[in-house]
Scaffold this active site. Structure first.
Site, short mmCIF file in Angstrom:
data_model
loop_
_atom_site.label_atom_id
_atom_site.label_comp_id
_atom_site.label_asym_id
_atom_site.label_seq_id
_atom_site.Cartn_x
_atom_site.Cartn_y
_atom_site.Cartn_z
N ARG A 27 -32.98 20.43 25.45
CA ARG A 27 -31.72 22.42 25.47
C ARG A 27 -30.48 21.79 24.56
NH1 ARG A 27 -33.27 24.63 31.38
NH2 ARG A 27 -35.73 24.98 30.84
N ASP A 129 -34.99 -1.55 37.44
CA ASP A 129 -35.11 -2.43 37.42
C ASP A 129 -33.31 -2.81 37.53
OD1 ASP A 129 -37.45 -3.12 38.06
OD2 ASP A 129 -37.60 -3.66 35.55
#
Ligand code: ADP
Ligand code: F6P
Length: 325
Positions: A27, A129
């Site tokens: 967008r 992680d």
């Protein structure tokens, strides 16, 4: 000005919030007059020209979804220089003039390789992680932590009923961030992480001590990257007839941690990082990873990202210990 085409891809382990990042890049890019091309399944789709032109409606409704609408992949073939050069040729043939890579450490290494070959690339820091240099926190970490925390809370209920010790294994690859943070916020009696390995005997000593302090149950959070994983520890205790004071059970949370609905934090982080990535691309500031540093959106050059390793704050281990008394 001719409309420019920017491709975006998601790569490596999927992370909740990747869809919010795809939506924002699409967008914001369209708002700037650019054409945004989605690439299916990470670098595999990039090298095969598997493209999906994106528009504002196609990315509607995805902000609420975990995973990635573009798909992701592990694609070891992309480490090959010849493959990388052929991929750039393919991108040029398709009129693509920039690439946004949403992913973790491996993905950003692939992105840096393309950048080194002269192609405009901007990265968006995304992995559960939290092991990526250039961002204090990455997209997906908050959701993964919340999922693990809910599981630990539930395990505590049954642990208490049965006077058991639960060894809960959390993801993180070689990094103990998720485990250490889960241990603190989940009230664990012990934590085992690769950055500060402790022996099984030390774990036994900590659990016995907790038992002697009157604890009727125990939670031990184990990082998957530790030398002994959850099952490994429980087996070790059985084989060595160690008396913990509790009956032991192992639970591996695994991919459950990756599949959640993205939290408010992850949606916002993904949206801001991805919007900033498009802005950087448009203003010609490429060859960088967009992340969060000192609470601000910041760009780190790829040469720094690939040359450095993020260091876990192991000082938090002491806090975890004190809080477990
Ligand atoms: P993550 O991005 O979550 O750390 P991986 O380490 O699996 O996940 O990396 C994702 C993908 O990034 C790999 O499958 C590969 O396509 C690409 N990649 C990883 N390392 C390199 C590298 N050294 N050179 C080029 N591409 C790489
Ligand atoms: O990098 C994210 C991660 O979920 C790690 O925590 C884990 O080690 C790995 O991916 C699992 O990979 P895969 O989904 O390929 O089994």
């Amino acid at each position: 000005m001719n409309t420019k085409k920017v491709a975006i891809l998601t790569s490596g382990g999927d992370a909740p919030g990747m869809n919010a990042a795809i939506r924002a890049a699409t967008r914001v890019g369209i708002d700037k007059g650019w054409q945004i091309i989605g690439v299916r399944e990470g670098f595999r789709g990039l090298m095969n020209g598997d493209f999906l032109p994106l528009d504002a409606r196609l990315v509607g409704g995805i902000i609420t979804l975990g995973g990635t609408m573009l798909g992701s992949a592990r694609c070891p073939e992309f480490k090959d220089k010849t493959v990388q050069k052929e991929t750039l040729k393919l991108l040029e043939d398709h009129g693509v003039s920039g690439l946004i890579v949403i992913g973790g450490g491996g993905s950003q290494t692939g992105a840096a390789a393309l950048s080194n070959l002269g192609f405009p690339v901007v990265g968006v820091a995304s992995t559960i992680d939290n092991d990526l240099y250039g961002s204090e926190i990455t997209i997906g970490v908050d959701t993964a932590l919340n999922i693990a925390l809910e599981s630990i809370d539930r395990l505590r209920v049954t642990a208490l009923s049965h006077r058991r010790a639960f060894f809960v294994e959390v993801m993180g690859r070689d990094c103990g961030y998720l485990a250490l943070h889960c241990a603190i916020i989940g009230g664990a009696e012990a934590v085992v992480i690769p950055e500060a390995e402790i022996s099984p005997e030390k774990v036994v000593a900590e659990l016995r001590a907790a038992h002697e302090r009157g604890k009727r149950h125990a939670i031990v959070v184990v990082a998957e990257g530790a030398r002994y994983n959850a099952a490994g520890l429980v087996n070790y205790f059985k084989e060595h007839h160690e008396k913990l004071g509790y009956e032991a059970r192992a639970t591996v949370l695994g991919h459950v941690q990756r599949g959640g609905v993205p939290s408010a934090f992850d949606r916002m982080l993904a949206t801001q990082l991805s919007a900033a990535a498009v802005e950087h691309m448009i203003s010609g500031q490429h060859g960088v990873l967009i992340g969060l540093l000192k609470g601000q959106i910041a760009a780190t050059p790829y040469r720094e990202v690939v040359a450095n390793k993020k260091i876990l704050d192991v000082g938090l281990l002491e806090l975890a210990r004190v809080l477990s008394i």
